[in-house]
Design an enzyme around this catalytic site. Structure first.
Site, short mmCIF file in Angstrom:
data_model
loop_
_atom_site.label_atom_id
_atom_site.label_comp_id
_atom_site.label_asym_id
_atom_site.label_seq_id
_atom_site.Cartn_x
_atom_site.Cartn_y
_atom_site.Cartn_z
CG HIS A 54 44.79 36.15 44.68
ND1 HIS A 54 44.28 36.33 43.42
CD2 HIS A 54 43.78 36.43 45.53
CE1 HIS A 54 43.02 36.71 43.50
NE2 HIS A 54 42.68 36.77 44.77
P1 TYD Z 1 42.81 39.67 40.53
O1 TYD Z 1 42.26 39.91 41.88
O2 TYD Z 1 44.19 39.13 40.42
O3 TYD Z 1 41.79 38.75 39.70
P2 TYD Z 1 41.60 37.15 39.63
O4 TYD Z 1 41.76 36.60 40.99
O5 TYD Z 1 40.23 36.96 39.09
O6 TYD Z 1 42.60 36.58 38.70
O7 TYD Z 1 42.67 41.03 39.72
C1 TYD Z 1 43.00 41.12 38.34
C2 TYD Z 1 43.54 42.52 38.09
O8 TYD Z 1 42.55 43.51 38.38
C3 TYD Z 1 44.75 42.84 38.95
O9 TYD Z 1 45.66 43.59 38.14
C4 TYD Z 1 44.22 43.73 40.04
C5 TYD Z 1 43.04 44.42 39.40
N1 TYD Z 1 41.93 44.72 40.32
C6 TYD Z 1 41.52 46.03 40.54
O10 TYD Z 1 42.09 46.99 39.96
N2 TYD Z 1 40.47 46.28 41.38
C7 TYD Z 1 39.81 45.29 42.02
O11 TYD Z 1 38.82 45.55 42.78
C8 TYD Z 1 40.25 43.93 41.80
C9 TYD Z 1 39.56 42.76 42.47
C10 TYD Z 1 41.30 43.69 40.94
#
Ligand code: TYD
Length: 138
Positions: A54
């Site tokens: 992302h």
């Molecule tokens: P994501 O940012 O997609 O993680 P990565 O880049 O490590 O794969 O986040 C994973 C999940 O957690 C997504 O459903 C969003 C949630 N999330 C929160 O609820 N709070 C936060 O502060 C973050 C960063 C993610």
């Protein structure tokens, strides 16, 4: 929105690391971080599991690898840059950059200091949409 050059001003900022027979202690100061920290979260990433995929429109982040080693690729619609990070090597990531990362030497734990609260609308999770957005904004 940050300018193109700002977007690619990723810095590896080194932490002080104190190693002894009991383990390790790492230190960094908030002065090393160019933005006001509004949120801190951490990620435990299992070995070889790819994460990220992302970009953020506004968010600045400061990644601190607490344990393990990660390989992270940052890209825009044209080019990409790869970093390998281990404890003591922290990465400043500016908005407008697609990121993919993987724990590449066992599991990894990463602490993230972020400039904004969690907002799903700040994410672009589809790469084709990111390329369209990139061409419009930059
Ligand atoms: P994501 O940012 O997609 O993680 P990565 O880049 O490590 O794969 O986040 C994973 C999940 O957690 C997504 O459903 C969003 C949630 N999330 C929160 O609820 N709070 C936060 O502060 C973050 C960063 C993610």
């Amino acid at each position: 929105m940050d300018s193109l050059s700002t977007r690619w001003r990723h810095n590896i900022l080194e932490s002080k690391i104190v190693l002894d027979e009991r383990g390790l202690l790492g230190e960094f100061t908030l002065q090393q971080i160019e933005f006001k920290v509004k949120r801190i979260y951490w990620v435990y990433s299992k070995s070889s599991q790819k994460r990220g995929f992302h970009a953020h429109k506004e968010l600045h982040q400061f990644l601190v690898v607490l344990e393990g080693r990660i390989r992270i690729v940052l890209s825009d619609a044209q080019c990409c840059q790869e970093f390998q990070l281990a404890p003591g090597e922290n990465l400043l990531i500016h908005p407008g950059v697609w990121r993919e990362f993987v724990a590449c030497d066992g599991d990894a734990t990463i602490l993230v200091l972020a400039s904004e609260e969690y907002r799903e609308s700040d994410y672009i999770r589809d790469y084709d949409e990111f390329v369209r957005w990139d061409n419009e904004v930059f």
